[in-house]
Design an enzyme around this catalytic site. Structure first.
Site, short mmCIF file in Angstrom:
data_model
loop_
_atom_site.label_atom_id
_atom_site.label_comp_id
_atom_site.label_asym_id
_atom_site.label_seq_id
_atom_site.Cartn_x
_atom_site.Cartn_y
_atom_site.Cartn_z
CE1 TYR A 188 39.44 92.35 0.02
CE2 TYR A 188 39.63 90.07 -0.66
CZ TYR A 188 39.37 91.01 0.32
OH TYR A 188 39.07 90.60 1.59
CB CYS A 220 45.47 94.70 2.58
SG CYS A 220 46.71 94.07 1.43
CB CYS A 224 46.39 90.92 -2.79
SG CYS A 224 44.78 90.37 -2.18
CG HIS A 262 39.95 96.03 2.65
ND1 HIS A 262 41.32 95.83 2.74
CD2 HIS A 262 39.38 94.89 3.13
CE1 HIS A 262 41.55 94.64 3.26
NE2 HIS A 262 40.40 94.05 3.49
CB THR A 280 42.53 88.89 7.72
OG1 THR A 280 41.36 88.32 7.15
CG2 THR A 280 43.72 88.52 6.87
CB CYS A 328 45.48 86.27 2.59
SG CYS A 328 45.11 87.72 3.58
CD GLU A 379 40.30 87.20 2.31
OE1 GLU A 379 40.30 88.38 2.68
OE2 GLU A 379 41.00 86.75 1.38
CD GLU A 420 40.14 85.07 7.21
OE1 GLU A 420 39.45 86.09 7.17
OE2 GLU A 420 40.05 84.15 6.38
#
Lengths: 512, 512, 512, 512
Positions: A303, A116, A305, A299, A198, A112, A453, A264
């Site tokens: 994901y 974002c 990603c 959002h 995050t 991650c 996550e 995080e």
């Protein structure tokens, strides 16, 4: 608004950040209050457990230089090319390019990269402040654009802070025994805590937002605004990750992916000042749900990603199979195909949500809500199955490997070299390295991002199911069925109403 | 055969071990060559990373005392009650009781307790040595029973060592460039290495066995026998596990399950002596596959142990939901039901394999092969899904929790107490403890045993599929179909042949 | 009780039925009121749509002759060998033999053979009447045994009738607007209707039972008893099945499985007389749930029959692949393995439930409830996946095949022979026959039994989930987790209580 | 080229067809040789089993009138607005609009409307003939465009015929014992047979195409061209469907969806003439695979139509639940959500493939191949699961319902009215109608299209897996993994090569 304020309170941000390394330098010397493993961290940039998460963000700067088409865009606000993470999507194509950048960064970092939330917060606030002003005659939108323009010019990292700790889940914010269980306004300050944040202490600014629908009684909780990461009154409590201390060990094999990881932390706000110019919602409680819904819409599709991360894991599994000489065995091949099929499903539904994006009044584009939820819902399932298949292909060795120190050990090293050899032309060390990467992504530091996550970020699975239920237009579908079944009461009026709603979503105008 | 030989070379085992604590003491002072994290381990019993795996084995001793019906049995060899892990199953009921003991120990330890390999190796060798003698006129069975009786009397732990490192997977043992890539006989010695050995250095004896079907040219590799764990020439290279070093940290929260874990090591044999009295197969290469098949038949069904571990994980997920006040929300309840359904499926297919066990000529009972494979095949899938659902119910907090040191910290501790509180009557520490257990079982030390080792132990998924294919009697089923379809050539002779084979398996005589 | 009464009101049943063909004759001339396709059926035995369901029951008689070990048992009531469908299980082994007989009959008929409801009703009533007498001092058990002995001697078929039509699902029986929506007592008569009754008009006797838990106000609905199938006041409304009329077409190919099928009808009772000697529950409303729970416990595990049907479908898919010359292609082989794995999972969990059966006070044995529910729950999922895979292997031809008449047609027949040929040595007709069988089992008449009835018979999926939730002992599991996590409040007292309950189920005494 | 030729050999097509009813009229009087149920069909338009498939095509004409934006487009060839099924996609937006039209028609008909094969064949031929001419200097593209323009003007239906019967699957076309097992050229004629042809005899023209990659020896099999449906030498052998004869029964309930269904037939070509002007490939064997690959790329994503059918089935399941008063029970709601999630996944991946379409040299746009395959692969799985869930929600009644004649019957009808009533305000007939629709879609006529044809149309599952394997760029992914793992040999050159290929696919230029 003073330039210093926008720059995060520190004079050194007057000049725009031009690279990953400049970004890393920009984080030094900020005197943050950060706790990790029971100690106050002197300089997070140099902490071996924290540094990989900073490296991941740095990669977003470098990609913008290497591939500006992909990772930057021309801002209508400034007329300049800005990092895409700071750009407001003005077309479906912009939304799609976010996804493509996200997949690429997942491929490059295997983790991650933490930007974002900020990007999606900025995009949501653009249209929400606009609609809010239209309703209330306020001036949030202009303020927001001014803030955004300055951030774009200085090329800063924005973290978003949404998830309150929530306390008793049966009660609303204003009903909690302790008012701090949701972030709230106290005069010109905010107090409370945000959990699971995050990419916070490697940001320059935090944007705080409400976490849920609010009622009139909760108006103190209807607060959104920007706060410098190093503002007075903020404490960061860094979360542990599986295998985090391997990042602090000698060597770089056992970490699996030594360079990159996520971050995080819990952020505690104790009377943190927030000036008027940086407030984007303040008491208009009925817009809290609008903000939350638009944010999650962006959002959940972000994901995508994870498909880049999935590419890495598929590649790692294939590499292990190759090192073992079994890559072309039919069941191995078939498992790689299945992993790809699942991974591309996430990608397909995510980019479809973006392609089907619709214009908000402010000019910002919002993805298709149904498909964004479908995308995220797959993300709560498929990475686990991809991870399971990767472990299948990796073999048991990935959890019984000795440490790097044994490999380097005078006596034991040669035994490992002799006995853990794969195909003759492959070095034992390389075989171990790739196996450690699979461990990293399915059990270790980056499993946190790739699995857990993926499950809970942007809302747990049930949150998507609720949203899918809301959007599934079941009355319209019942009418379709009744009409074909010859049911007399299939009301024509109803059909045509439902249909127009339906068409508005699924049959959104397509741009050629 | 000298008593000392059987006792593992050390005088102190003359007296039987009577409890978990005596077992732990029995492991001290053995001068093993064990490497972990680049260092030779002085005394494994006191090593914080190794100790939890010793505790897990100790629990098997204590259970035999607490519940003798469940965890011990009367040995026909000695007439005494012996630990069930050392007992040869003389009925389907004995096989079933193994499963029940395995589930219970999974519940009590939340991990792999490492004694099944030895139990299943003993049970396989009982019938294989018998059949081997019948074929070759050898005397292995008597030797084996003598060894077994002494081990039963001394109440020792037997580890099984089967998995060779294998080298080039396209070549047989005798075709490898380096002969050591499979364990083999060199005069009165054995050399080679066994990888992924569960519960080895906390055993008293190792039983080595071939890992696969062998040809005549491989006869040096057709070796099975017993070797004391502390024999000269053995080196143990301890495998790292996810989060292993948390066991060495201060405190006991972050480990998740501080007391118990599994153990896996690579065992290197450099000219290790093995006397004739302890050899149970020596060159009769055609019995290698018999031994492997019977062993895997027992062992695949032994994975019922994971249902006990699953019980713990289901309980942990339910406890988290309870602490959050959402245990009775319908989707939460439904997920607990699904986890249970999957867990009980493993249990059901495993105990069915045992109940349908059939007698070998030696009097030992062997589980039903098809169902044993079906059981294990589910074990390569369902724990991952149960783990995924546990993470769903646990929430993101399980991967963003601060360390125990923060909880104990003067400044930060109170913030954590304040903000990570669940229901008022639940202590924040207890909430954290259970979340850490979920982390331990889905990402941490015991995820290794619950997930990856569930995948690969007793054979990877494809190994079960091959075995299911062999047992699926497809010709019989084709004849059933053709008969009903009215196909003329559905040969009646064929049906009756196939049917009798079929009936012999599925319709095994049932004992009332 | 008069012999005629027991024999179903007709003198011809004085002599026991000795074969399938005698059974078929026994059904003739009964003057039933049966409606199918808008017409009163003169003689069901000769109706082409009904006959296959009678053939399936006839097969249960013949199997008892061919394989008495499997399909019959010695009755303690009569001392004679009786059909196993009429036998009360007096041991776990008896329960297991029911499953083995069920699987075999599934293999032989490829459909539902319709006698399990009766068998499971008899088995449930044995213990329920016993417990009821113990509680209420009534004499139901002796009555029931007398009835059973006579039925055993005459070798009759018993149908069970449980599922009321239910009306408004939010209301109890006594709250319904129309009292007939649940079967109820009116003086010495019963009135109401039972829907979806499998194997009713090809039975000799019906046993009516309540369908759900009842309250005191519902005492008129607490009625169980035996009624001759041809009693006055009964109307049978025969249910349509997919492709049912193909059974009435010329030829025998298009039906797929021309000889066997299931049967389901709605039974309407209009003041049907039921004498005291044949009443087994009458107003003791609190035993309604006991009866329902025991019945479903037996019946959910009786769905092991579907594994026999699954064997046929797996065989059919393999035969098609063989006819196409692709049986050994790796993905084809792998799909057959998957189908087998799923099919054996149903078998394994079902027989495990039987093996783990426990004794009731009456001496009857009841299967393990958790595993019985797990078995049935798989039956609501896996046949669909097995069917999907069968369609995958069968190819699209199974739904585009011309009719048998084209195959026999002077002009078109040769074209079909030429173009639909598989491997040269396979006849086109045989290829078509097996494809039609796959159609029959996945879309046609027997898909009704293999799929939809697998879903809803013995309770829809949610009914199993409720039962699994009730049995999942979540408090016990939470305690296991808390203990390992080191949670202080893990109450020891609670553990030991829960444990003993737990042990009573999972660790039921095993009989060697 | 003569107008009559283009118009299908019949003068009546000089005027363009303007509506569904004109289309139906256009099919009359063509003297086709059609066999069904052993008889030559006089007039297919009036045959009750065939008519519903004609109605489905008619719906495509009416939709173009009702919603021209959706179902028509302006043709660059003619300058006129033409039915979208005859339009060549000149942009990603055009491809997306195909999907939206397909979903809508699935909603309106609940079945396969049979025009996608023709649409996708036209789209493929546009670019293939262009590329072919470029390579061989031939004039196919101009010919093709001339044909297309005339078809557009006359507004005709084009069927595509691709799937040869194939004979021995181990041999190429030219190696078959019988040359007719693949369609081939004999002088100016073609001979052979095409199986499973969707929407053929309700078309005006057939486009024949090769079914697979061809070698030089197979050049007689490299033939593509247009043939009027009523050409001499063609015989249609109509395929049976599950429950097809219900369409010929009185009443309209039992059919479930009385108005619409699909159509599949085997087409036998016996020396069928094909003039030069209508030949689009003739001997250029190496373009056979190009044509097949482009066609399947379009066609696999055309299965988005099944999401419209899925909408109907979801609606039917919801309507049943509503009629039973349980629509808002949590598990019912949750199943509707799951069905929607799966259905939208097909939609999302399909439209993503279209949105990511790329330009061919001819100007036609081709969908993204990976996503098109991913879409279709889901179509081989999810409709089965959606169907299973629909049966779960429908309840067992859907397979035990009496026939419509019983409902209309003087004696039995009132019993059905009384006992099969759902909620008081819902008519029993309506409840039955919707249940029959669920039966129709999961077991009956339209299950053929929704399930089996979803499995095999446009290639069976394994065909997609092969294609996914080809496109999965595993070397690129291995390099990503090796780079992050720190493997020394991760070749930078290789990365950049692979990357550019990768970027060309996933990161296709996005049009704002």
């Amino acid at each position: 608004m003073d330039q210093d304020v926008v720059a995060g309170g520190s004079a050194q941000f007057r000049n725009p950040i031009r690279s990953g390394s400049e970004y890393i330098e920009s984080l030094r010397g900020r005197k943050l209050k950060v706790y990790l493993m029971g100690e106050a961290v002197e300089e997070p940039v140099d902490h071996p457990i924290i540094r990989p998460s900073i490296n991941a963000v740095a990669r977003t700067y470098d990609l913008a230089n290497e591939d500006p088409e992909l990772a930057s865009a021309v801002s209508p606000l400034t007329g300049d090319r800005v990092n895409r993470f700071l750009h407001i999507s003005a077309s479906p194509g912009d939304l799609v390019m976010q996804n493509k950048m996200q997949r690429r960064l997942g491929q490059l970092t295997g983790t991650c990269f933490q930007r974002c939330v900020g990007m999606d917060a900025l995009n949501s606030l653009h249209s929400v402040t606009y609609d809010l002003d239209e309703e209330h005659g306020t001036g949030y939108h202009a303020r927001f654009k001014q803030f955004l323009a300055r951030v774009q010019r200085a090329n800063l990292v924005i973290g978003g802070a949404m998830t309150d700790v929530k306390g008793d889940r049966g009660r609303s914010p204003s009903q909690q025994a302790d008012p701090d269980l949701f972030l709230h306004v106290v005069g010109v300050y905010v107090s409370g805590a945000k959990a699971h944040q995050t990419g916070c202490l490697n940001s320059h600014w935090l944007i705080v937002m409400p976490t849920m629908r609010l009622e009139a009684a909760d108006n103190d909780y209807a607060i959104a605004g920007a706060i410098p990461v190093d503002a007075d009154g903020i404490t960061y409590i860094y979360g542990r990750q599986s295998c985090d201390t391997r990042s602090a060990e000698e060597g770089n094999i056992d970490a699996g992916n030594a360079r990159f990881s996520g971050q995080e932390a819990m952020i505690v706000f104790e009377e943190v000042f927030i000036p008027n110019e940086l407030v984007f919602l303040d008491g208009e409680f009925e817009f809290a749900s609008t903000l939350v819904e638009r944010f999650t819409c962006y959002h959940r599709r972000s994901y995508v990603c994870k498909t880049g991360v999935g590419d890495v894991l598929i590649g790692a599994a294939a590499a292990v199979a190759d090192y073992d000489g079994v890559e072309h065995v039919s069941h191995v091949r078939d498992k790689l195909v299945e992993m790809t099929h699942l991974n591309e499903t996430i990608y397909g539904t995510g980019v479809a949500a973006s392609h089907q994006g619709i214009a908000m009044k402010s000019g910002a584009y919002l993805p298709d809500e149904m498909l964004a939820n479908v995308c995220k819902h797959h993300v709560t399932r498929f990475p686990y199955e991809i991870g399971r298949l990767a472990q299948d292909l990796a073999g048991g060795l990935m959890v019984t490997l000795p440490s790097e120190r044994e490999l380097r050990h005078e006596t034991v090293g040669p035994l490992i070299e002799k006995y853990l050899k794969g195909r003759p032309e492959v070095s034992t060390e390389d075989r171990i390295r790739v196996l450690r990467l699979v461990e990293n992504m399915t059990l270790g530091r980056n499993a946190v991002g790739y699995l857990t996550e993926s499950m809970h970020g942007a809302g747990s699975p049930q949150a998507q199911r609720i949203q899918i239920a809301r959007s599934m237009q079941i009355e319209f579908k019942k009418t379709l069925a009744k009409t074909l079944a010859g049911v007399a009461d299939a009301s024509r009026a109803q059909i045509s109403n439902d249909l127009s709603t339906y068409m508005a979503r699924v049959f959104a105008p397509v741009r050629n």
